[in-house]
Design an enzyme around this catalytic site. Structure first.
Site, PDB file in Angstrom:
ATOM      1  CE  LYS A 135     -29.740 -44.626  57.629  1.00 56.76           C
ATOM      2  NZ  LYS A 135     -30.352 -45.138  58.849  1.00 56.76           N
ATOM      3  NE  ARG A 158     -25.676 -40.704  62.465  1.00 56.25           N
ATOM      4  CZ  ARG A 158     -25.216 -41.411  61.406  1.00 56.25           C
ATOM      5  NH1 ARG A 158     -26.135 -41.622  60.099  1.00 56.25           N
ATOM      6  NH2 ARG A 158     -23.826 -41.801  61.228  1.00 56.25           N
TER       7      ARG A 158
END
Length: 292
Positions: A223, A262
């Protein structure tokens, strides 16, 4: 339709979090640029992740990167259902990453056992009913709006307290709709209506989410808040080069005892979890030796 019996969530091993591997069946993913948009390529990638040890495969047909445009329901179904069917015999749990009730329903019918809704039931009012009726695991992520404007909503008085409170409200709405508590997993939603600084603060305060007494899933992989980690003044680190930073965050998550992590790259995540396991074993061994 009456509520179905809950599908028991996979159990976290004693020595590490579960590892959820990501398969993006999209042409515009921020992390892999559409490399697995073809169904056959997506299935092959999913099997590769399972071969590397992934416990759960999370299949998504809609990019949730900032500014992403939504596909039609029909297009999302066309993307994900063949991949779910192709991975149904892989030995891993299959998760459908969707904000749409019709996609979630079709995905569970095709073999998915977890609904990973990044809107936590807010984007589609029928989603909680589908979770209740299918009995599938239901990941409730903190969410404040769709990708096109979510970063304008990153305004909090106290980001940890506010996210915990809003997440509790989302969980409460799911339970009111008939979802069983033992179906629910919570996700603080790193990167969704959060600034880089706010993401780091949430990682510092994971215990606040664990106090909700529900399994905690965290997705930090590649991210944008990691884009400065490892940079040497030559600009942001591209998404596909953020696996080193992701693995470092995975050490933090494993130490915190989250239920699942994740990630896009599975092998480095297992290495990160192994570091934490070895440290714990060494600490336990030293403590035992001191007592003898």
């Amino acid at each position: 339709m009456t509520a179905a019996a809950s599908i028991a969530l996979p159990q976290r091993p004693e020595d590490r979090p579960l590892v959820m591997g990501v398969v993006n069946v999209t042409p515009d993913s921020f992390s892999d640029g559409g490399r697995f948009f073809d169904a056959a390529a997506a299935v092959a990638h999913g099997r590769e992740l399972v071969g590397h040890g992934a416990d759960i495969i999370d299949i998504g047909g809609e990019s949730t990167r900032p500014g992403a445009q939504r596909p039609s329901v029909e297009e999302e179904l066309r993307r994900v259902i063949p991949v779910i069917e192709g991975l149904a015999d892989s030995g891993a749990w299959i998760s459908i990453d969707t904000m749409r009730a019709p996609v979630a329903s079709a995905a569970v019918a095709a073999g998915a056992r977890i609904i990973n809704d990044v809107s936590g039931g807010l984007a589609d009012p029928e989603m909680t009913s589908v979770a209740a009726q299918t009995g599938a695991g239901f990941v409730v992520m903190h969410w404040r709006g769709h990708s096109h404007d979510m970063q304008t909503r990153a305004i909090y008085d106290d980001v940890t307290a506010d996210v915990c409170r809003e997440l509790a409200d989302q969980v409460g709405a799911a339970l009111d709709a008939g979802v069983s508590r033992d179906q629910v997993v919570i996700d603080p939603g790193l990167g969704f209506a959060k600034t880089a600084e706010q993401n780091w603060i949430l990682l510092q305060h994971l215990s606040a989410f664990q106090q909700m007494k529900l399994p905690v899933l965290v997705g930090a992989s590649r991210k944008s808040f990691l884009s400065r980690v490892g940079s040497r003044g030559d600009g942001p680190v591209p998404a596909e080069q953020r696996d080193f930073a992701t693995a470092a965050v995975s050490v933090v998550l494993a130490q915190a005892g989250v239920w699942a992590i994740r990630v896009h790259e599975v092998r480095s995540t297992f290495a990160a979890c192994d570091v934490v396991r070895h440290l714990r074993e060494a600490t336990a061994g030293a403590s035992q030796g001191a007592q003898e």
